[in-house]
Design a protein around this motif. Structure first.
Motif, PDB file in Angstrom:
ATOM      1  N   GLY A  24      40.391  37.778  43.609  1.00 33.39           N
ATOM      2  CA  GLY A  24      40.779  39.142  43.260  1.00 33.39           C
ATOM      3  C   GLY A  24      42.092  39.192  42.504  1.00 33.39           C
ATOM      4  O   GLY A  24      42.228  39.910  41.504  1.00 33.39           O
ATOM      5  N   TRP A  25      43.080  38.429  42.960  1.00 34.26           N
ATOM      6  CA  TRP A  25      44.353  38.380  42.258  1.00 34.26           C
ATOM      7  C   TRP A  25      44.197  37.759  40.879  1.00 34.26           C
ATOM      8  O   TRP A  25      44.813  38.215  39.899  1.00 34.26           O
ATOM      9  CB  TRP A  25      45.367  37.579  43.068  1.00 34.26           C
ATOM     10  CG  TRP A  25      46.082  38.388  44.104  1.00 34.26           C
ATOM     11  CD1 TRP A  25      45.962  38.305  45.461  1.00 34.26           C
ATOM     12  CD2 TRP A  25      47.034  39.434  43.859  1.00 34.26           C
ATOM     13  NE1 TRP A  25      46.773  39.222  46.084  1.00 34.26           N
ATOM     14  CE2 TRP A  25      47.436  39.927  45.116  1.00 34.26           C
ATOM     15  CE3 TRP A  25      47.573  39.995  42.701  1.00 34.26           C
ATOM     16  CZ2 TRP A  25      48.371  40.963  45.245  1.00 34.26           C
ATOM     17  CZ3 TRP A  25      48.496  41.031  42.835  1.00 34.26           C
ATOM     18  CH2 TRP A  25      48.895  41.504  44.089  1.00 34.26           C
ATOM     19  N   THR A  26      43.371  36.717  40.785  1.00 33.46           N
ATOM     20  CA  THR A  26      43.158  36.057  39.496  1.00 33.46           C
ATOM     21  C   THR A  26      42.524  37.015  38.494  1.00 33.46           C
ATOM     22  O   THR A  26      42.906  37.058  37.318  1.00 33.46           O
ATOM     23  CB  THR A  26      42.290  34.807  39.682  1.00 33.46           C
ATOM     24  OG1 THR A  26      42.969  33.897  40.556  1.00 33.46           O
ATOM     25  CG2 THR A  26      42.009  34.121  38.361  1.00 33.46           C
ATOM     26  N   SER A  27      41.556  37.799  38.949  1.00 33.94           N
ATOM     27  CA  SER A  27      40.927  38.791  38.086  1.00 33.94           C
ATOM     28  C   SER A  27      41.945  39.826  37.612  1.00 33.94           C
ATOM     29  O   SER A  27      42.017  40.164  36.421  1.00 33.94           O
ATOM     30  CB  SER A  27      39.787  39.481  38.845  1.00 33.94           C
ATOM     31  OG  SER A  27      39.203  40.499  38.066  1.00 33.94           O
ATOM     32  N   ARG A  28      42.762  40.314  38.544  1.00 39.14           N
ATOM     33  CA  ARG A  28      43.744  41.350  38.210  1.00 39.14           C
ATOM     34  C   ARG A  28      44.788  40.833  37.226  1.00 39.14           C
ATOM     35  O   ARG A  28      45.157  41.511  36.269  1.00 39.14           O
ATOM     36  CB  ARG A  28      44.432  41.844  39.485  1.00 39.14           C
ATOM     37  CG  ARG A  28      45.537  42.856  39.235  1.00 39.14           C
ATOM     38  CD  ARG A  28      46.227  43.278  40.517  1.00 39.14           C
ATOM     39  NE  ARG A  28      45.338  44.040  41.399  1.00 39.14           N
ATOM     40  CZ  ARG A  28      45.727  44.573  42.555  1.00 39.14           C
ATOM     41  NH1 ARG A  28      46.983  44.424  42.973  1.00 39.14           N
ATOM     42  NH2 ARG A  28      44.866  45.260  43.295  1.00 39.14           N
ATOM     43  N   ILE A  29      45.259  39.606  37.449  1.00 40.05           N
ATOM     44  CA  ILE A  29      46.348  39.065  36.633  1.00 40.05           C
ATOM     45  C   ILE A  29      45.869  38.606  35.261  1.00 40.05           C
ATOM     46  O   ILE A  29      46.500  38.889  34.240  1.00 40.05           O
ATOM     47  CB  ILE A  29      47.022  37.896  37.382  1.00 40.05           C
ATOM     48  CG1 ILE A  29      47.826  38.434  38.569  1.00 40.05           C
ATOM     49  CG2 ILE A  29      47.908  37.083  36.448  1.00 40.05           C
ATOM     50  CD1 ILE A  29      48.327  37.356  39.498  1.00 40.05           C
ATOM     51  N   SER A  30      44.737  37.892  35.244  1.00 43.33           N
ATOM     52  CA  SER A  30      44.282  37.273  33.991  1.00 43.33           C
ATOM     53  C   SER A  30      43.516  38.219  33.089  1.00 43.33           C
ATOM     54  O   SER A  30      43.502  38.050  31.862  1.00 43.33           O
ATOM     55  CB  SER A  30      43.413  36.052  34.295  1.00 43.33           C
ATOM     56  OG  SER A  30      42.147  36.447  34.815  1.00 43.33           O
ATOM     57  N   GLY A  31      42.827  39.185  33.690  1.00 45.79           N
ATOM     58  CA  GLY A  31      41.948  40.053  32.915  1.00 45.79           C
ATOM     59  C   GLY A  31      40.666  39.378  32.474  1.00 45.79           C
ATOM     60  O   GLY A  31      39.883  39.954  31.708  1.00 45.79           O
TER      61      GLY A  31
END
Length: 380
Positions: free
Chosen positions: A289-296
């Motif tokens: 979830g954090w990776t999705s939010r940060i990386s786009g």
């Protein structure tokens, strides 16, 4: 209205230029049946069987790039050489004939290759700082494996990854996954406990720690096409230390991910032992979830999907090896609805039950087979 698991998992998705019929990925679980790096013919049916049973995307077990110390044992496959690549061509042709999609996972073992071991016992392992294990912080000595890699050795490995990606593209694969997780070579550069270098590849700053990985991604992009899918797998945990972390919080994670995004990653594959666990204290978001939010970028999660014990756990006394029973998939629905990831990779469950995805589509989750380490003895 809450969607059902089958509705969510069997919704088509586009990852870059790659159209997938559903969200289910076969995780790259090592099987180690190769002979001197060449997979036996049984691999063709092994992968085709899962493609024909509704797995949306198959990621192969890790395959060594063309570098003398890349593989830990002769039983790991190579992704180079005429004989090995000929078998890989048979595999991808069979998967495509079954209507599936597939990527090889390209890999370098780094310091996890034991000095003096086959293949190539005369070749030292590769390591950013010469370590096999981190210094324990308790006054103990570092566990040395080899000498730190020189800049020229690093350049050779970067070139080998680029060649593997070029070969995958030429063979007709649907992309490649770069293995940057689990304490192998790329991860050893990312992991401050293993990367003690003071130069431009050192872990004294996030950008320099990520430089090696970003150079590999950029070289794979350069050697393929602008839209060839490049997945990058990373993990907090390591085989050397299940409690290890690369990023202590969102800012550190962003510093890790941003150079890889800029280098050309298409999707991040976040490897966890338990896919549902929060990444950082004080927030329920998972690492995916954090990776999705940060990386786009699109994200794939993995870690004990559909099983009641985490990877690496032990369940003794069953009489036929370590067993893990099928478990509820309700948590996947919740996290998909929160938008934490786009794909979900299934590993051990798909080793024991090649029809796992098909049974989900048919609503026959109760028919899933348990996983047993005994199933690792055959390639079915």
């Amino acid at each position: 209205m809450r969607e059902t698991l089958a509705q969510i998992l069997f919704e088509p998705v586009r990852i870059g230029t790659l159209d997938l019929p559903n969200r289910i990925v076969m995780a790259p679980m090592s099987r180690r049946f190769s002979q001197d790096g060449v997979m036996p013919p049984a691999y063709v049916d092994y992968y085709r069987r899962r493609a024909a049973a509704d797995v949306g995307l198959i990621l192969s077990e890790c395959a060594g790039v063309d570098h003398a110390s890349a593989r830990r044992l002769p039983s790991y496959p190579s992704f180079h050489g005429a004989e090995a690549l000929s078998r890989w061509r048979e595999v991808i042709d069979a998967v495509h004939e079954a209507g599936g999609r597939m990527m090889p996972q390209i890999w370098h073992a780094g310091a996890t290759k034991i000095a003096g071991s086959e293949p190539n016992p005369q070749v030292d392992p590769a390591s950013p700082s010469g370590l096999f294990m981190p210094i324990d912080g308790q006054g103990g000595d570092a566990v040395m494996a080899t000498r730190p890699m020189s800049d020229s050795a690093i350049a050779d490995v970067v070139a080998a990854f680029g060649q593997a990606a070029a070969d995958a593209c030429a063979l007709g694969f649907d992309g490649v996954e770069i293995h940057g997780a689990h304490g192998y070579l790329i991860d050893q550069f990312l992991w401050p406990a293993m990367n003690l270098r003071a130069d431009h590849y050192g872990a004294n700053g996030a950008e320099s720690a990520t430089r090696f990985a970003a150079e590999i991604v950029a070289e794979c992009r350069r050697r393929t096409t602008p839209d060839f899918p490049l997945f990058f797998r990373f993990s907090q945990w390591k085989q050397q230390d299940y409690a290890a972390t690369l990023a202590s919080g969102p800012a550190a994670l962003e510093a890790l991910l941003r150079p890889l995004v800029d280098a050309g990653v298409t999707l991040f594959h976040c490897s966890l032992r338990r896919y549902w666990e929060a990444a950082f204290a004080g927030d329920p978001l998972t690492l995916a979830g954090w990776t999705s939010r940060i990386s786009g970028l699109p994200v794939c999660t993995v870690g004990s999907v559909g099983l009641d014990t985490a990877f690496g756990a032990q369940d003794r006394g069953t009489g036929d090896g370590y067993r893990s029973r099928p478990a509820s998939l309700d948590g996947l629905v919740t996290l998909f609805e929160r938008g934490e990831f786009d794909l979900v990779a299934v590993g051990r469950a798909l080793i024991s039950d090649p029809l796992w995805a098909q049974k989900v589509r048919q609503g026959r989750i109760d028919a899933h087979k348990p996983y047993s380490t005994a199933d690792l003895e055959t390639l079915y």
